[in-house]
Motif scaffolding. Structure first.
Motif, mmCIF file in Angstrom:
data_model
loop_
_atom_site.group_PDB
_atom_site.id
_atom_site.type_symbol
_atom_site.label_atom_id
_atom_site.label_comp_id
_atom_site.label_asym_id
_atom_site.label_seq_id
_atom_site.Cartn_x
_atom_site.Cartn_y
_atom_site.Cartn_z
ATOM 1 N N ARG A 142 -20.940 32.735 -51.540
ATOM 2 C CA ARG A 142 -19.448 32.313 -51.098
ATOM 3 C C ARG A 142 -19.319 32.891 -50.009
ATOM 4 N NH1 ARG A 142 -18.550 34.096 -56.978
ATOM 5 N NH2 ARG A 142 -17.838 35.925 -56.312
ATOM 6 N N SER A 143 -20.139 33.360 -49.166
ATOM 7 C CA SER A 143 -19.944 33.835 -47.715
ATOM 8 C C SER A 143 -20.740 32.871 -46.736
ATOM 9 C CB SER A 143 -20.424 35.281 -47.653
ATOM 10 O OG SER A 143 -22.136 35.322 -48.086
ATOM 11 N N LEU A 144 -20.536 33.184 -45.473
ATOM 12 C CA LEU A 144 -21.310 32.549 -44.341
ATOM 13 C C LEU A 144 -22.708 32.692 -44.667
ATOM 14 C CD1 LEU A 144 -20.548 30.832 -41.751
ATOM 15 C CD2 LEU A 144 -20.701 33.015 -40.585
ATOM 16 N N ASN A 145 -23.426 31.366 -44.198
ATOM 17 C CA ASN A 145 -25.124 31.611 -44.362
ATOM 18 C C ASN A 145 -25.384 32.155 -45.794
ATOM 19 O OD1 ASN A 145 -25.230 31.243 -41.570
ATOM 20 N ND2 ASN A 145 -24.495 33.169 -41.451
ATOM 21 N N GLY A 146 -24.494 31.997 -46.896
ATOM 22 C CA GLY A 146 -24.878 32.469 -48.120
ATOM 23 C C GLY A 146 -25.956 31.873 -48.860
ATOM 24 N N GLY A 147 -26.418 30.529 -48.687
ATOM 25 C CA GLY A 147 -27.433 30.129 -49.186
ATOM 26 C C GLY A 147 -28.840 30.415 -48.673
ATOM 27 N N ASP A 148 -28.696 30.413 -47.444
ATOM 28 C CA ASP A 148 -29.714 30.957 -46.345
ATOM 29 C C ASP A 148 -30.374 32.319 -46.905
ATOM 30 O OD1 ASP A 148 -30.647 28.563 -45.364
ATOM 31 O OD2 ASP A 148 -29.183 28.933 -43.516
ATOM 32 N N ALA A 149 -29.052 33.170 -46.916
ATOM 33 C CA ALA A 149 -29.315 34.835 -47.307
ATOM 34 C C ALA A 149 -30.030 34.792 -48.586
ATOM 35 C CB ALA A 149 -27.825 35.244 -47.123
ATOM 36 N N LEU B 233 -11.702 38.791 -44.696
ATOM 37 C CA LEU B 233 -11.156 38.886 -46.044
ATOM 38 C C LEU B 233 -12.328 38.656 -46.927
ATOM 39 C CD1 LEU B 233 -8.374 39.576 -47.640
ATOM 40 C CD2 LEU B 233 -8.320 37.049 -47.886
ATOM 41 N N VAL B 234 -12.477 39.788 -47.838
ATOM 42 C CA VAL B 234 -13.600 40.047 -48.742
ATOM 43 C C VAL B 234 -13.012 40.314 -50.205
ATOM 44 C CG1 VAL B 234 -15.536 41.307 -49.641
ATOM 45 C CG2 VAL B 234 -15.354 40.522 -47.124
ATOM 46 N N PHE B 235 -13.295 39.448 -51.213
ATOM 47 C CA PHE B 235 -13.209 39.716 -52.563
ATOM 48 C C PHE B 235 -14.369 40.569 -53.220
ATOM 49 C CE2 PHE B 235 -10.858 35.827 -51.172
ATOM 50 C CZ PHE B 235 -9.853 36.030 -51.430
ATOM 51 N N ASN C 299 -5.409 32.498 -52.342
ATOM 52 C CA ASN C 299 -6.618 31.255 -52.060
ATOM 53 C C ASN C 299 -5.997 30.029 -51.128
ATOM 54 O OD1 ASN C 299 -4.737 29.919 -53.783
ATOM 55 N ND2 ASN C 299 -6.431 29.713 -55.379
ATOM 56 N N ALA C 300 -4.846 30.561 -50.709
ATOM 57 C CA ALA C 300 -4.147 29.513 -49.735
ATOM 58 C C ALA C 300 -4.908 29.939 -48.249
ATOM 59 C CB ALA C 300 -2.679 30.132 -49.415
ATOM 60 N N LEU C 301 -5.881 30.895 -48.273
ATOM 61 C CA LEU C 301 -6.484 31.230 -47.157
ATOM 62 C C LEU C 301 -7.898 30.638 -46.984
ATOM 63 C CD1 LEU C 301 -5.277 34.977 -46.664
ATOM 64 C CD2 LEU C 301 -4.232 32.776 -45.432
ATOM 65 N N THR C 302 -8.424 30.187 -48.207
ATOM 66 C CA THR C 302 -9.657 30.290 -48.521
ATOM 67 C C THR C 302 -10.149 28.618 -48.533
ATOM 68 O OG1 THR C 302 -9.908 30.424 -50.638
ATOM 69 C CG2 THR C 302 -9.842 32.368 -49.583
ATOM 70 N N GLY C 303 -11.507 28.482 -48.659
ATOM 71 C CA GLY C 303 -12.083 27.226 -48.779
ATOM 72 C C GLY C 303 -12.297 26.490 -47.468
ATOM 73 N N ARG C 304 -12.424 25.053 -47.904
ATOM 74 C CA ARG C 304 -12.865 24.045 -46.786
ATOM 75 C C ARG C 304 -14.217 24.264 -45.995
ATOM 76 N NH1 ARG C 304 -7.668 25.803 -48.239
ATOM 77 N NH2 ARG C 304 -5.985 24.197 -47.524
ATOM 78 N N VAL C 305 -14.718 25.249 -45.731
ATOM 79 C CA VAL C 305 -15.968 25.399 -45.146
ATOM 80 C C VAL C 305 -17.017 25.494 -46.517
ATOM 81 C CG1 VAL C 305 -17.632 26.992 -43.825
ATOM 82 C CG2 VAL C 305 -15.246 26.738 -43.353
ATOM 83 N N LYS C 306 -18.043 24.667 -46.364
ATOM 84 C CA LYS C 306 -19.023 24.692 -47.612
ATOM 85 C C LYS C 306 -20.409 25.164 -47.204
ATOM 86 C CE LYS C 306 -16.634 20.140 -48.984
ATOM 87 N NZ LYS C 306 -16.108 20.023 -47.468
ATOM 88 N N ARG D 207 -24.580 25.325 -47.428
ATOM 89 C CA ARG D 207 -25.621 24.383 -47.128
ATOM 90 C C ARG D 207 -26.326 23.671 -48.290
ATOM 91 N NH1 ARG D 207 -31.128 26.334 -44.158
ATOM 92 N NH2 ARG D 207 -32.206 24.253 -44.295
ATOM 93 N N TYR D 208 -26.399 24.592 -49.402
ATOM 94 C CA TYR D 208 -27.158 24.151 -50.624
ATOM 95 C C TYR D 208 -26.470 23.435 -51.725
ATOM 96 C CZ TYR D 208 -30.903 26.797 -48.422
ATOM 97 O OH TYR D 208 -32.070 27.089 -47.605
ATOM 98 N N ALA D 209 -25.223 23.829 -51.967
ATOM 99 C CA ALA D 209 -24.527 23.291 -53.065
ATOM 100 C C ALA D 209 -22.983 23.103 -52.924
ATOM 101 C CB ALA D 209 -24.568 24.274 -54.359
ATOM 102 N N GLY D 210 -22.501 23.495 -51.713
ATOM 103 C CA GLY D 210 -21.099 23.229 -51.297
ATOM 104 C C GLY D 210 -20.377 24.094 -51.769
ATOM 105 N N THR D 211 -20.790 25.254 -52.016
ATOM 106 C CA THR D 211 -20.217 26.454 -52.441
ATOM 107 C C THR D 211 -18.918 26.842 -51.404
ATOM 108 O OG1 THR D 211 -21.627 27.401 -54.149
ATOM 109 C CG2 THR D 211 -19.978 28.837 -53.111
ATOM 110 N N PRO D 212 -17.532 27.027 -51.747
ATOM 111 C CA PRO D 212 -16.546 27.232 -50.644
ATOM 112 C C PRO D 212 -16.752 28.673 -50.064
ATOM 113 C CG PRO D 212 -15.610 27.323 -52.953
ATOM 114 C CD PRO D 212 -17.044 26.616 -53.131
ATOM 115 N N LEU D 213 -16.399 28.688 -48.955
ATOM 116 C CA LEU D 213 -16.291 30.035 -48.244
ATOM 117 C C LEU D 213 -15.197 30.900 -48.754
ATOM 118 C CD1 LEU D 213 -17.482 32.230 -46.132
ATOM 119 C CD2 LEU D 213 -16.348 30.899 -44.486
ATOM 120 N N LEU D 214 -15.317 31.813 -49.548
ATOM 121 C CA LEU D 214 -14.356 32.768 -49.961
ATOM 122 C C LEU D 214 -14.441 34.125 -49.219
ATOM 123 C CD1 LEU D 214 -14.345 31.697 -53.728
ATOM 124 C CD2 LEU D 214 -12.985 30.689 -51.914
ATOM 125 N N ASN D 215 -15.658 34.572 -49.348
ATOM 126 C CA ASN D 215 -15.634 35.958 -48.818
ATOM 127 C C ASN D 215 -16.287 35.912 -47.143
ATOM 128 O OD1 ASN D 215 -15.559 37.772 -51.254
ATOM 129 N ND2 ASN D 215 -17.628 36.859 -51.760
#
Length: 603
Positions: free
Chosen positions: A272-279, A502-504, A575-582, A584-592
């Protein structure tokens, strides 16, 4: 483990690694790896919660009605929308109850009528897809494998809080924790490495680079030369600068992998973070490079003997949803008026899905109708136009599987239902009211479960007799994973002086938004290195008001919030601040790691 007589068992069905199994007195079974204990959320706390904050009657627009009246009303709403466009009905569900009848079977009604669904990408999907791209499956180490390792790397995996049974297996072993802050797990580990949010892939590439260039590779990986050429393009200085991890620590970690051959446990938060699937993909390759087979653990839910989840949903063999809405875009679809009805079960979307504030606005302005089937008065249930009571897992029969240990459980009730209707009975009653006689809804639900679990080599009859049965993994990873696809990471943008990421994180007393009935509501607090007081957090998606508390364990530039306190000081979802960025692999929203501006407010 079933040599002795078990009269009755019940399994905790929550979205949790441990999936504790209890006897009829609700005592955890003394079997590996449950080992006779449970977390602070299970056991007595569950029995207390079961009696509090319950939905005990159906409601339409705040007026108490019978379940029969509610079913007729929902059918009427469905019928009106189906005439226009059934895809304007959106059912949304997730892992609030991880059992086969409760979570999966209800999907059949919505697939038959042609309703929309979400892509269910919010949690583990990105990592499953990324690991599968390299290994052919996301199946990793089994619990019995864990005990063979003398060390572990907990990579964005807060095991001491969210997986106590896993943590217990490593208490006396050497532990390394990699996280964006000095977490409870990091403090209790032998070594902690702090990485900047969204840069774990750069750290993983640094470890791989050292392993290759210092001749520490002992395993076989297909397309190894492509991987070697790729990491050769980066300098350690660059990878250190982007990740925030000193070069000496990168070298130490690579040598630790070579010398200790640790098990690597990878947390869902990374996906759920930037570059998450690649990481996650690159991290999963590190054990293979040092000669380990199945040397990682992420989640084994998709590998257990081939439980046919698609058959249970009716999603592929007879009916399929015509429109799949990414969870990252949930609020945007609602705001654009592309959904007339939201039907939610097994989930609390107001506070867990990106853009939950848009659902609140649409329901309050009568632009969308919200129907909720839930045992508890969650934030989503309190907002809903129609609320229908459901029994808890303590009150009904079901079949439960876990995503860590390999037990399949025949779940039997130990509490009497408090006026609710099961998920299966509700969708079948709705189908009858709608005049639908599709085979998917006429099939006996237990026959469907029997067919779904037969690929494991177990019949429903056998499971009912034995109560708890171990199932063998069917989809084991390749001995030689593929280094391809290579990552394509993006450097996180720089922070200005008034910005944080912001990190959950998990709280030991709560499972996401559950257990407030026992432990109360957490105040909307963000933990930061530099700020104290009441602040506004804002970005292009929204603004929320929170209390900031200084915490030396949180690095500068990071704001930490517990997932169980997802409502701001004004009652607005974070969660008003999250989402929209997906992803690379499964479209998981950027939350962290979402970038937000932090602005001091005066009371």
């Amino acid at each position: 483990m079933t040599d002795h007589l078990i009269n009755m068992v019940i399994a905790c069905t929550r979205d949790c690694y441990d999936t504790c199994i209890f006897d009829e007195s609700y005592r955890p079974l003394n079997i590996f790896p449950i080992n006779g204990f449970t977390c602070a959320r299970g056991g007595k706390a569950d029995l207390i919660r079961n009696e509090r904050n319950r939905v005990t009657s159906a409601y339409i627009d705040g007026k108490e009605v019978s379940i029969d009246e509610a079913i007729k009303y929902v059918a009427k709403l469905f019928r009106e929308v189906i005439k226009r466009d059934p895809a304007r009905i959106l059912r949304t569900d997730y892992d609030g109850n991880q059992s086969l009848l409760t979570w999966y079977f209800p999907d059949r009604l919505f697939n038959v009528i042609g309703a929309s669904q979400t892509d269910r990408s919010i949690c583990s999907a990105e990592g499953h897809a990324a690991i599968r791209a390299h290994y052919g499956t996301s199946m990793g180490a089994l619990p019995e494998d864990f005990v063979e390792y003398r060390a572990a790397v907990f990579w964005a995996f807060p095991a001491s809080v969210s997986a106590p049974h896993i943590w217990a297996l490593f208490i006396k072993k050497f532990k390394v924790a990699i996280d964006v802050r000095l977490s409870d797990t990091a403090r209790k580990s032998d070594r902690a490495i702090i990485v900047r949010p969204g840069t774990d892939v750069f750290l993983a590439l640094g470890v791989i680079k050292v392993l290759i260039e210092e001749g520490l590779v002992e395993g076989r990986v297909r397309h190894f030369e492509d991987l070697a050429g790729y990491v050769g393009k980066f300098s350690l200085d660059y990878l250190s600068r982007i990740s925030g991890v000193p070069i000496d620590d990168i070298r130490w970690l690579a040598e630790f992998y070579h010398d200790y051959k640790p098990l690597t446990l990878i947390g869902f938060a990374l996906g759920r973070s930037l570059n998450g699937g690649d990481a996650i993909g690159m991290i999963s390759l590190i054990p293979a490079l040092v000669g380990l087979e199945r040397g990682y653990y992420y989640s084994n839910s998709l590998g257990w003997g081939g439980i046919d989840f698609d058959y249970l949903r009716g999603g592929l063999h007879m009916a399929k949803s015509p429109r799949v809405i990414p969870m990252a875009d949930f609020g945007d679809y609602i705001e654009r008026g592309e959904v007339d009805i939201v039907y939610a079960w097994n989930e609390n979307p107001v506070v867990t899905l990106p853009g939950g504030d848009k659902l609140i606005e649409a329901v309050r302005e009568s632009r969308a109708t919200l129907i909720v089937h839930d045992p508890y008065w969650s934030e989503t249930a309190k907002l809903a136009n129609v609320v229908i009571p459901a029994p808890t897992f303590l009150e009904k029969y079901d079949v439960v599987y876990g995503y860590w240990h390999d037990y399949l459980v025949y779940n039997e009730p130990i509490k009497s239902p408090r006026g609710g209707i099961t998920e299966v009975d509700l969708v079948r009653r709705l189908a009858k009211e709608l005049g639908i006689s599709h085979p998917l809804l006429l099939e006996d639900p237990w026959d469907a479960v029997d067919k779904a679990i037969r690929p494991t080599g177990i019949t429903l009859g056998e499971l009912r007799d034995r109560k708890v049965v171990r199932i063998k993994p069917r989809y084991l990873p390749a001995n030689e994973p593929d280094a391809l696809p290579l990552p394509n990471p993006v450097e996180p943008s720089e922070l200005s002086s008034n910005e944080v990421r912001l990190v959950f994180t998990s709280h030991p007393l709560y499972t996401n938004t559950q257990f407030r009935e026992v432990y109360g509501n957490l105040e909307s607090v963000v933990y930061t290195h530099d700020y104290e007081g009441v602040f506004a957090l804002e970005n292009e998606f929204g603004v929320v008001r929170v209390r900031a508390v200084r915490d030396s364990n949180v690095p500068s530039g990071v704001a930490l919030i517990y997932k169980s306190s997802l409502i701001d000081l004004d009652g607005k979802p974070i969660n008003a601040l999250t989402g929209r960025v997906k992803g690379r692999y499964a479209g998981t929203p950027l939350l962290n790691g979402v970038k937000v501006r932090i602005k001091k407010l005066f009371q």
